[in-house]
Design a protein around this motif. Structure first.
Motif, PDB file in Angstrom:
ATOM      1  N   ARG A   1       1.741 -13.994   5.840  1.00 43.06           N
ATOM      2  CA  ARG A   1       1.059 -12.018   5.473  1.00 43.06           C
ATOM      3  C   ARG A   1       2.079 -11.225   5.855  1.00 43.06           C
ATOM      4  O   ARG A   1       1.200 -10.014   5.591  1.00 43.06           O
ATOM      5  N   ILE A   2       2.532 -11.946   6.669  1.00 47.70           N
ATOM      6  CA  ILE A   2       3.634 -10.240   6.559  1.00 47.70           C
ATOM      7  C   ILE A   2       4.459 -10.692   5.424  1.00 47.70           C
ATOM      8  O   ILE A   2       5.417 -11.844   5.610  1.00 47.70           O
ATOM      9  N   SER A   3       5.755  -9.425   4.906  1.00 49.27           N
ATOM     10  CA  SER A   3       6.598  -9.850   3.719  1.00 49.27           C
ATOM     11  C   SER A   3       8.079  -8.778   5.170  1.00 49.27           C
ATOM     12  O   SER A   3       7.342  -7.794   5.069  1.00 49.27           O
ATOM     13  N   ALA A   4       8.942  -9.369   5.352  1.00 47.71           N
ATOM     14  CA  ALA A   4      10.345  -8.606   5.766  1.00 47.71           C
ATOM     15  C   ALA A   4      11.467  -8.854   4.737  1.00 47.71           C
ATOM     16  O   ALA A   4      10.742  -8.964   3.854  1.00 47.71           O
TER      17      ALA A   4
ATOM     18  N   ALA B   1      -3.967 -12.121   0.609  1.00 47.08           N
ATOM     19  CA  ALA B   1      -3.625 -13.169   1.543  1.00 47.08           C
ATOM     20  C   ALA B   1      -4.317 -13.332   2.914  1.00 47.08           C
ATOM     21  O   ALA B   1      -4.491 -13.923   3.250  1.00 47.08           O
ATOM     22  N   ILE B   2      -5.791 -11.628   3.153  1.00 45.99           N
ATOM     23  CA  ILE B   2      -6.393 -11.440   4.053  1.00 45.99           C
ATOM     24  C   ILE B   2      -7.598 -11.014   3.373  1.00 45.99           C
ATOM     25  O   ILE B   2      -7.924 -10.311   2.344  1.00 45.99           O
ATOM     26  N   GLY B   3      -9.123 -11.706   4.087  1.00 42.20           N
ATOM     27  CA  GLY B   3     -10.232 -11.889   3.421  1.00 42.20           C
ATOM     28  C   GLY B   3     -10.528 -10.150   2.860  1.00 42.20           C
ATOM     29  O   GLY B   3      -9.725  -9.163   3.672  1.00 42.20           O
ATOM     30  N   GLU B   4     -10.782  -9.755   1.915  1.00 39.95           N
ATOM     31  CA  GLU B   4     -11.788  -8.620   1.993  1.00 39.95           C
ATOM     32  C   GLU B   4     -12.661  -7.983   3.595  1.00 39.95           C
ATOM     33  O   GLU B   4     -11.678  -6.143   3.360  1.00 39.95           O
ATOM     34  N   ASP B   5     -13.137  -8.531   4.185  1.00 36.97           N
ATOM     35  CA  ASP B   5     -13.490  -8.306   5.326  1.00 36.97           C
ATOM     36  C   ASP B   5     -13.310  -8.625   6.304  1.00 36.97           C
ATOM     37  O   ASP B   5     -13.643  -8.379   7.691  1.00 36.97           O
ATOM     38  N   ASP B   6     -12.077  -8.870   6.401  1.00 38.62           N
ATOM     39  CA  ASP B   6     -10.946  -9.628   8.269  1.00 38.62           C
ATOM     40  C   ASP B   6     -10.713  -8.606   8.308  1.00 38.62           C
ATOM     41  O   ASP B   6      -9.074  -8.478   8.058  1.00 38.62           O
ATOM     42  N   ASP B   7     -10.988  -7.710   8.389  1.00 38.23           N
ATOM     43  CA  ASP B   7      -9.849  -6.476   9.019  1.00 38.23           C
ATOM     44  C   ASP B   7      -9.007  -6.943  10.888  1.00 38.23           C
ATOM     45  O   ASP B   7      -8.602  -5.814  10.858  1.00 38.23           O
ATOM     46  N   GLU B   8     -10.166  -7.949  11.476  1.00 42.85           N
ATOM     47  CA  GLU B   8      -9.059  -7.814  12.593  1.00 42.85           C
ATOM     48  C   GLU B   8      -7.729  -8.929  12.039  1.00 42.85           C
ATOM     49  O   GLU B   8      -6.826  -8.539  12.903  1.00 42.85           O
ATOM     50  N   THR B   9      -7.656  -9.910  11.274  1.00 40.25           N
ATOM     51  CA  THR B   9      -6.330  -9.835  10.668  1.00 40.25           C
ATOM     52  C   THR B   9      -6.021  -9.058  10.223  1.00 40.25           C
ATOM     53  O   THR B   9      -4.404  -9.470  10.034  1.00 40.25           O
ATOM     54  N   TYR B  10      -5.963  -8.157   9.604  1.00 35.59           N
ATOM     55  CA  TYR B  10      -5.414  -7.710   8.728  1.00 35.59           C
ATOM     56  C   TYR B  10      -5.056  -6.311  10.491  1.00 35.59           C
ATOM     57  O   TYR B  10      -3.394  -6.029  10.027  1.00 35.59           O
ATOM     58  N   GLN B  11      -5.306  -6.094  11.171  1.00 39.96           N
ATOM     59  CA  GLN B  11      -5.059  -5.462  11.661  1.00 39.96           C
ATOM     60  C   GLN B  11      -3.735  -6.403  12.942  1.00 39.96           C
ATOM     61  O   GLN B  11      -3.206  -5.463  13.126  1.00 39.96           O
TER      62      GLN B  11
ATOM     63  N   TYR C   1      -5.098   2.969   7.444  1.00 45.44           N
ATOM     64  CA  TYR C   1      -6.327   3.394   8.476  1.00 45.44           C
ATOM     65  C   TYR C   1      -5.199   2.296   9.534  1.00 45.44           C
ATOM     66  O   TYR C   1      -5.511   2.218  10.632  1.00 45.44           O
ATOM     67  N   HIS C   2      -5.282   0.962   9.162  1.00 44.27           N
ATOM     68  CA  HIS C   2      -5.221  -0.250   9.863  1.00 44.27           C
ATOM     69  C   HIS C   2      -3.772  -0.109  10.815  1.00 44.27           C
ATOM     70  O   HIS C   2      -3.526   0.046  11.787  1.00 44.27           O
ATOM     71  N   ALA C   3      -2.277   0.754   9.581  1.00 44.35           N
ATOM     72  CA  ALA C   3      -1.814   1.256  10.464  1.00 44.35           C
ATOM     73  C   ALA C   3      -1.558   2.107  11.088  1.00 44.35           C
ATOM     74  O   ALA C   3      -0.691   1.885  12.211  1.00 44.35           O
ATOM     75  N   ILE C   4      -2.657   3.230  11.371  1.00 38.95           N
ATOM     76  CA  ILE C   4      -2.896   4.182  12.211  1.00 38.95           C
ATOM     77  C   ILE C   4      -2.835   3.680  13.266  1.00 38.95           C
ATOM     78  O   ILE C   4      -2.608   3.810  14.852  1.00 38.95           O
ATOM     79  N   ARG C   5      -4.229   2.863  13.965  1.00 37.15           N
ATOM     80  CA  ARG C   5      -4.603   2.044  14.374  1.00 37.15           C
ATOM     81  C   ARG C   5      -3.600   1.005  15.464  1.00 37.15           C
ATOM     82  O   ARG C   5      -3.127   1.147  16.689  1.00 37.15           O
ATOM     83  N   ALA C   6      -2.768   0.785  14.570  1.00 37.01           N
ATOM     84  CA  ALA C   6      -1.849  -0.538  15.402  1.00 37.01           C
ATOM     85  C   ALA C   6      -1.512   0.344  15.619  1.00 37.01           C
ATOM     86  O   ALA C   6      -0.009   0.607  16.541  1.00 37.01           O
ATOM     87  N   SER C   7      -0.561   1.470  14.900  1.00 36.58           N
ATOM     88  CA  SER C   7       0.417   2.240  15.358  1.00 36.58           C
ATOM     89  C   SER C   7       0.126   2.607  17.009  1.00 36.58           C
ATOM     90  O   SER C   7       0.867   3.169  18.467  1.00 36.58           O
TER      91      SER C   7
END
Length: 821
Positions: free
Chosen positions: A196-199, A529-539, A609-615
């Motif tokens: 789910r994460i690419s380095a 790799a992340i479900g469309e409505d799975d914002d918890e995993t996206y975050q 949106y999730h980038a800002i929330r995570a920051s």
């Protein structure tokens, strides 16, 4: 026909067909009727000698799968290859994480990580080597050849896929508080192993080793003097050696201009570009020279000459193929092109104020100053046709692939940064401010060097650090605002409770601007790799990607000490996406329809949106970026405020998230943890490790041979042999439709996009000037900041430069080791 099998320990046993059939059934498990395991086995048996080793037999089965050329057969090959790798690298039993690390430390390929035996035991409980058996062959092979730690001289190998991910997770978590770091190791490992994460490449190969070079993108600018130009070459040389890709802009006078009052006639930019090219290619990155994109203004008197420097047909004295070139234009330039009007050229010596406004957000102010000079009879003018110049660049892009474009006023307008952005990076996705160095000693300073001295209304003088936050009264507001000292100008009222530090500014006495090399650290999320409505995993994925970037900024080794100062003050991040094409294919959507663009809008909005929330979340842990006051985030800036409104006509767009609540939270927090957050990089390398399509791009074909240096893989788009998936080929999307798709992402992007275009050319097809201009005008209209490769599938005898073209389904691009993600 096989009669005997030589085991890996040297024993010889009779060939038992049921065992080989068992291999085939096991390798094909869960793949249904998309593979025929029996034909793979039968072909191997019929072509192997009477006595064969198990290793050779397994490699033959793998090769037979690869020859089938489909996603499912590549999965089958991956299962066989995973088993093969475990045996040839680890022997009869896979070692524990601690046992492997002890061996690697003893052999000098890894440093000892600060974990106790008890922590290693807990880590051992959740590493899962079974996940290797669900990985396509090309992903396993790429990680083995490119990312696994090994002795490149003796060819001693140590790591299989899960060990690579665990090493990275442990290195990234090592400095965290003891009570939370094992949990963080588990979370990092989970995201890496679930792909789910690419380095970026430096993270894969340097985390957990003595090497701490994590820099991805380096952008610098030079000023109009000999010292600054020399420092620029030094920056390019040293940062290339540190594996960074280079973006440069030489803001200098032109050929024939006076130097030292006319005692010397300027030679122009070509000698300096030649020097820059040699500095970049003096050092190697993974077996090849470094790479640099240099930017030049469309209004530069030497622009036409620079536009042709990479063309093989240019004369030797006007050729420089060591660099890539990006033409920088703005709104007024586009207007001149549209009307086919003449324009006058200028540079920093002939029109310093116009040059300053060129690198700014106010296109109207630039136009006013331009028209003032146009009316001024004392201003010496040399005219050119902007339409001719843009067509030269567009044709060069079509022929060579590597003539790029940048719209500088859009880069400076749709951004959280207050200071001027002069260029992008090697791959054209980074849009960050920088300033030229005037003194080599500043480059090697381990502290901020800028300052400003102002005279106050009472006659006293005050000196401030250039980047110091100051509170000033605003004439048209009852509320004060925070600026950095370098912004001070006559009339500003400095508010301070400290005696002698406040007062109205009468004039600026002296200013030593803080020089800066812009640096960006990268990461990406695999959207499919992340479900469309799975914002918890996206975050969670976004939070950990930014945590990875934080570690790399704060723990990197910086060959130029002042870069460490500015990088840690800015905390610039660039989080991109991978696997967008697979998500679109799964939903059966096209890139070139309203419905498809509406889905791209949902993807882009969710990502930012999730980038800002995570920051924001990280800022609660370590505070906001030290130079946050040099951005507009504390004022509540959001990308929805400054995006190009023409994008709204491209679909029926609706925002999914509560942006106003987010704005309030940012302002109450005084900003976020990073100065910038999102950039869509190409992802040429790490997408292969993920087993996914790279970046935002549609796929060229569902199967490709991809070459990266000495590593060639047979790649397939995920589930591309599943009839429920519809992959639209990049070759079937018009340039204008692709520009519209990028524009939707640009709406929610604080930086830029490595925006490729594709063109299928058959037989004697010609691309008209009118059509090329249509592409350019679409870019300007819809607010695209940059355009990267223009790929064409012309026959090889028609192609002038393979770097931007695809031939016979084989892909190879010349890019830097870091910016490839």
């Amino acid at each position: 026909m096989i009669k005997n099998i030589v085991k890996r320990d040297g024993r010889i046993e009779p060939y038992i067909p049921s065992k080989l059939n068992g291999w085939g059934r096991w390798a094909a498990a869960n793949l249904g009727n998309k593979v025929d395991w029996s034909s793979i086995v039968l072909q191997a048996v019929s072509t192997m000698p009477e006595t064969v080793s198990t290793a050779d037999l397994q490699e033959k089965l793998i090769q037979n799968c690869l020859d089938k050329g489909t996603w499912s057969y590549y999965l089958m090959a991956g299962r066989l290859y995973a088993s093969h790798l475990h045996k040839i690298i680890h022997g009869p039993a896979i070692p524990t994480v601690k046992a492997l690390h002890d061996r690697m430390v003893a052999d000098g390929v890894m440093v000892r990580l600060d974990y106790t035996d008890a922590e290693y035991a807990e880590i051992e409980s959740f590493i899962d080597h079974e996940q290797d058996y669900d990985t396509p062959h090309f992903s396993l092979h790429y990680i083995r050849k490119k990312y696994s730690l090994q002795n490149r001289v003796t060819r001693q190998e140590y790591e299989t896929q899960q060990f690579v991910y665990m090493r990275m997770a442990m290195a990234l978590s090592e400095n965290e508080p003891a009570e939370r770091r094992i949990d963080l190791v588990r979370r990092f490992y989970t995201e890496f192993s679930a792909k789910r994460i690419s380095a970026p490449t430096p993270n894969y190969v340097n985390l957990g080793t003595k090497l701490r070079g994590f820099a991805s993108c380096c952008l610098y600018v030079v000023d109009d003097n000999e010292a600054s130009l020399a420092i620029g070459d030094h920056i390019a040389y040293r940062m290339t050696a540190a594996s960074a890709g280079i973006g440069s802009h030489l803001i200098t006078r032109s050929k024939g201009d006076p130097v030292r009052g006319g005692l010397i006639q300027h030679q122009g930019k070509l000698p300096y570009l030649a020097s820059l090219g040699k500095a970049v290619h003096a050092n190697m990155q993974a077996g090849r020279g470094g790479a640099c994109t240099t930017y030049y203004s469309g209004f530069d008197p030497e622009a036409e000459v620079i536009a042709y420097l990479r063309n093989p047909r240019s004369t030797e004295d006007r050729k420089n193929r060591d660099l890539h070139y990006a033409l920088v234009t703005n709104k007024l330039f586009a207007e001149k092109v549209a009307r086919n009007e003449e324009a006058f050229s200028f540079n920093v010596r002939t029109a310093p104020e116009l040059t300053r406004l060129f690198f700014g957000p106010d296109s109207a102010a630039f136009k006013r100053e331009y028209e003032r000079l146009e009316r001024d009879p004392s201003f010496k003018k040399e005219t050119f046709k902007p339409r001719d110049l843009i067509l030269t660049s567009l044709n060069e892009a079509l022929e060579t692939g590597v003539a790029y474009l940048a719209n500088i006023d859009e880069m400076n307008r749709h951004t959280p940064f207050k200071e001027p952005i002069h260029s992008s990076n090697l791959c054209l996705e980074i849009c960050e401010p920088n300033r030229p160095y005037q003194d080599m000693r500043d480059l090697y300073s381990d502290r901020e060097v800028g300052h400003i001295t102002v005279e106050l209304a009472d006659g006293t003088t005050q000196t401030f650090d250039f980047n110091a936050p100051l509170t000033v009264a605003v004439a048209d507001s009852t509320l004060p605002r925070v600026i950095f000292a370098g912004e001070l100008k006559a009339g500003d009222d400095i508010l301070s409770d400290e005696p002698g530090k406040g007062g109205r500014v009468a004039r600026v006495v002296e200013i030593h601007e803080e020089p800066e090399i812009a640096l960006c650290s990268l990461g990406a999320i695999a959207y499919d790799a992340i479900g469309e409505d799975d914002d918890e995993t996206y975050q969670e994925a976004m939070y950990l990607t930014l945590k990875m970037i934080d570690y790399c900024i704060l723990n990197s080794h910086y060959v130029l000490p002042h870069v460490a100062v500015t990088a840690k003050a800015r905390m610039n991040a660039g989080v991109g996406l991978m696997g967008v094409a697979t998500h679109m294919a799964r939903k059966g959507l096209r890139y070139d329809t309203d419905e498809g663009r509406e889905e791209l809008h949902r993807i882009a909005e969710r990502h930012m949106y999730h980038a800002i929330r995570a920051s924001l979340r990280i800022s609660k842990e370590r505070g906001v970026a030290p130079w946050m006051h040099k951005t507009r985030w504390p004022d509540g800036w959001l990308p929805i405020d400054t995006y190009n409104r023409n994008v709204d006509e491209l679909g029926d767009f609706h925002n999914r998230y509560d942006w106003e609540a987010l704005r309030t939270e940012i302002m109450q927090n005084g900003g976020i943890a990073h100065s910038c957050l999102v950039a869509y990089m190409p992802g040429e390398s790490s997408s292969k490790a993920l087993g996914k399509p790279n970046s935002l791009y549609p796929v060229r074909d569902v199967t490709l041979n991809k070459t990266d240096g000495s590593v060639t893989i047979r790649w397939a788009a995920p589930e591309s042999d599943n009839p429920a998936y519809f992959y639209q080929s990049a070759w079937d999307i018009s340039e204008v439709d692709m520009i519209k798709a990028y524009a939707v992402f640009q709406k929610f992007t604080d930086q830029g996009i490595s925006a490729d275009l594709w063109r299928r050319i058959k037989d004697d097809d010609k691309v008209s000037s009118r059509e090329l201009l249509t592409h350019y005008f679409a870019m300007v209209k819809y607010g695209m900041k940059t355009r990267y490769y223009y790929n064409s599938n012309v026959a090889s005898d028609k192609t002038l430069d393979n770097a931007g073209s695809i031939h016979d389904g084989v892909e190879e691009k010349v890019v830097c080791e870091s910016c490839t993600m």
